[in-house]
Scaffold this motif. Structure first.
Motif, PDB file in Angstrom:
ATOM      1  N   LEU B 280       0.869  -1.177   0.000  1.00  0.00           N
ATOM      2  CA  LEU B 280       0.000   0.000   0.000  1.00  0.00           C
ATOM      3  C   LEU B 280       0.906   1.226   0.000  1.00  0.00           C
ATOM      4  N   ALA B 294       2.626  -0.439  -6.677  1.00  0.00           N
ATOM      5  CA  ALA B 294       2.001  -0.980  -5.469  1.00  0.00           C
ATOM      6  C   ALA B 294       0.744  -1.775  -5.817  1.00  0.00           C
ATOM      7  N   THR B 295       0.201  -2.491  -4.840  1.00  0.00           N
ATOM      8  CA  THR B 295      -1.089  -3.164  -5.025  1.00  0.00           C
ATOM      9  C   THR B 295      -2.206  -2.143  -4.831  1.00  0.00           C
ATOM     10  N   TYR B 296      -2.076  -1.338  -3.770  1.00  0.00           N
ATOM     11  CA  TYR B 296      -3.058  -0.302  -3.451  1.00  0.00           C
ATOM     12  C   TYR B 296      -2.338   1.023  -3.273  1.00  0.00           C
ATOM     13  N   ALA B 297      -3.042   2.109  -3.559  1.00  0.00           N
ATOM     14  CA  ALA B 297      -2.428   3.418  -3.359  1.00  0.00           C
ATOM     15  C   ALA B 297      -3.440   4.408  -2.808  1.00  0.00           C
ATOM     16  N   VAL B 298      -2.945   5.307  -1.972  1.00  0.00           N
ATOM     17  CA  VAL B 298      -3.724   6.471  -1.563  1.00  0.00           C
ATOM     18  C   VAL B 298      -2.917   7.691  -1.958  1.00  0.00           C
TER      19      VAL B 298
END
Ligand code: FAD
Ligand code: AMP
Lengths: 255, 321
Positions: B280, B294-298
């Motif tokens: 993340l 990445a797999t997830y991002a903010v």
């Protein structure tokens, strides 16, 4: 204490590692060069040891004439003398590199070194062996992975070397002269000062030409590792993303 | 004949699988007492290895890199194997480099695959995984170390057990001088979540901004039962100790979840975290390599996003947390 530090010129790529067309090297046309962090710590440690105990720091790099840039960086950090072992442009295998370093040290034989420092592994090739080969050829003791060096003994003729292992710390006690291969974390290297840089720019380097014989490991080509990752899932922007983030944390079993 | 260096460490026998892809027969070599040898032989039987060369000497009772390397070099001179294969952990790599130097043989480290023949064709890891190098290894005895994690146990399960593993004792001639590099003392680390083994790592880079800025990362790591990591910029700025550094010259980790906060994702950092099961990324820059890989991002400021995440976790856990 006379200390020698062996450093290697390595490319400093960012997020991508471009290769040359013949796949023999990293394409460095748009990249800078540096010395590896392990070796930067080796230079810093040498400078501190000499500040505390007297003597001189010599830095040595084998490679093309451009390694002068990295030698000057080490001089700017406080090393006293730079030795350029000119082995040409082609990358050397680890046996050949060790032969070049040994040749240079023997050429400098008039002032024998009390301590020869290496990085634990070079940042680009990572052969994990040049330091050990050099020490072995010179009959010096060597321990790798060192993250702590203390001068020991009433006469200051021994070193206590510490290294991290999975379970804790191992301590070695070696008589001088010795070699050691160190890791980043040994110290926090200083940034060169402006006067240091100016002095280093003007310093004379000792050049030793050498053509080592090839060893038994021959590079055929470099390749990019396969990466089949999918694009990231964007969970949101700023603080508003928090619920989506915690949903994912729950899904992954992290909370 | 191929020799594989083994010990009691878990995973040490994985290299047998790599050895079998190169050729047979495969014999094992280990350092230790007769009792150690008997225990290992019991294990080796199940892995189809019929011979264990057991190196014993009074200078080898505690780890001593020069003595271990010299002993192995002497065994190589006696047996003249086609190759010797060892695990590429710190100790395995050091002993093999010592043996290579003393036997004057080439050594290929960090190998991920090898094809037998003459020369051996191999692929090795460079820059901690930044690049792969295809290479040829030519020598009377070919020495390699296997990149940690590269030797799968898969092939071993297909191997048939043998009736017996014969222990062949070998006593090297070691000059007392070699004891000069011997462990003289040890300290053991306290418990606590270690970066290397944590299932969740909350890691911060330049984007965290200051040493004090890590408080919220500590808090989140605490809630997730994880450890705090960092980039080299954080180490160089003195924000975090080097023992927290993830990457080529820090620690290589493979947690279930890696949360990279304000880290751009330079290759030297990436190779340390790329084996995480999920990543993340929290970053103000949607184009940062860490974000795209990445797999997830903010997308956002670490100091807006993380406090909100911490608050959300506490809120869901109920009023008494
Ligand atoms: C031989 C060698 C070995 C190296 N070994 C390592 C190693 O082991 N480990 C390592 O980490 N590095 C290593 N490096 C250094 C590496 O090349 C990078 O310089 C380093 O990883 C960059 O750290 P960073 O991502 O924190 O900083 P930067 O590259 O400066 O990135 C900062 C990121 O934070 C983001 N950001 C800024 N402000 C905020 C904010 N408020 N909120 C959210 N995001 C924000 C930016 O968009 C950017 O993406 C090595 C380099 C070399 C040459
Ligand atoms: N070309 C070189 N010139 C000087 N020192 C080198 C060179 N290559 C490697 N070394 C030293 O040997 C160490 C180990 O390198 P390697 O065996 O390639 O992992 C490095 O950290 C350096 O200290």
């Amino acid at each position: 204490m006379e200390v020698l530090v062996c450093v290697k010129r390595v490319p400093a790529p960012g997020a991508k590692v471009p290769l040359t067309e013949d796949a023999q090297d990293i394409d460095t046309r748009h990249l800078g060069f540096t010395i590896g962090p392990h070796e930067e710590c080796a230079v810093e440690e040498a400078v501190r040891l000499v500040e505390a105990h007297g003597g001189h720091v010599t830095v040595l790099a084998a490679g093309p004439p451009e390694v002068a840039e990295q030698l000057r960086y080490a001089l700017a950090m406080g090393a006293d003398r730079g030795v350029l072992v000119d082995t040409g442009a082609a990358e050397l295998d680890p046996e050949a590199t060790a032969a070049a370093v040994v040749h240079a040290i023997r050429t400098l034989d008039a002032e024998p070194f009390d301590l020869v420092l290496f990085g634990n592994e070079s940042a680009d090739a990572g052969h994990y062996q040049v330091g050990i080969r050099v020490a072995c050829e010179l009959g010096l003791p060597i321990v790798g992975g060192i993250k702590g060096i203390d001068v020991d003994g009433a006469a200051g003729d021994r070193l206590r070397l510490r290294r991290d292992v999975a379970t804790g710390v191992e301590v070695y006690e070696v008589p001088l002269p010795t070699a050691a291969a160190v890791k980043e974390g040994l110290n926090l290297p200083r940034y060169p000062t402006m006067p240091g840089r100016l002095k280093a720019r003007k310093a004379q380097l000792l050049t030793i030409p050498f053509e080592p014989a090839a060893g038994g490991l021959r590079k055929v080509r470099l390749r990019q590792p396969h990466d089949d990752r999918e694009a990231a899932i964007v969970l949101g922007h700023g603080a508003a993303a928090a619920p989506a983030v915690v949903d994912v944390l729950e899904e992954l079993g992290a909370v | 004949m191929l020799l594989t260096v083994v010990d009691e460490q878990p995973g040490s026998l994985d290299t047998l699988g790599m050895a079998r892809t190169i050729g047979t027969p495969v014999a094992a070599v280990a350092f230790g007492t007769a009792a150690d040898g008997a225990k290992l032989a019991d294990e080796l039987v199940k892995h189809g290895v019929g011979t264990l060369h057991l190196i014993s000497h009074e200078l080898l009772t505690d780890y001593a890199p020069e003595a271990f390397g010299e002993a192995l070099a002497q065994l190589i001179a006696r047996l003249r194997p086609e190759g010797v294969i060892a695990t590429g952990d710190d100790r395995g790599a050091e002993v093999m480099a010592q043996a290579a130097a003393r036997a004057r043989l080439p050594l290929a480290t960090q190998c991920v695959s090898v094809t037998g023949g003459d020369p051996w064709q191999l692929t090795r890891i460079r820059g901690g995984g930044m690049l792969l190098e295809d290479a040829e290894l030519t020598a009377a005895t070919k020495l390699i170390t296997v990149a940690p994690g590269a030797a799968g146990a898969a092939e071993i399960s297909e191997v048939r057990a043998v009736d017996e593993c014969v222990v062949e004792a070998f006593t090297p001639e070691l000059a007392p001088e070699l004891a000069r590099t011997r462990v003289v003392a040890r300290t053991t680390r306290g418990d606590g979540v270690s970066l290397a083994t944590a299932e969740v790592v909350v890691s911060g880079g330049r984007g965290v901004g200051s040493a004090a800025g890590y408080a919220v990362l500590e808090e989140l790591a605490g809630l997730l039962g994880g450890a705090v990591g960092c980039s080299r910029v954080a180490t160089n700025n003195g924000w975090r100790p080097h023992s927290d550094q993830v990457g080529l010259t820090g620690t290589k980790i493979s947690p279930k979840l890696y949360i990279a906060c304000g880290i751009s994702g330079a290759t030297q950092h990436w190779v340390g975290c790329m084996d995480a099961a999920a990543i993340l990324a929290v970053n103000t820059d949607p184009e940062a390599p860490m974000v795209t890989r990445a797999t997830y991002a903010v997308i956002g400021d670490v100091h807006d996003v993380l406090p909100a995440v911490v608050a959300e976790i506490r809120a869901r856990a109920g009023p008494r947390r």
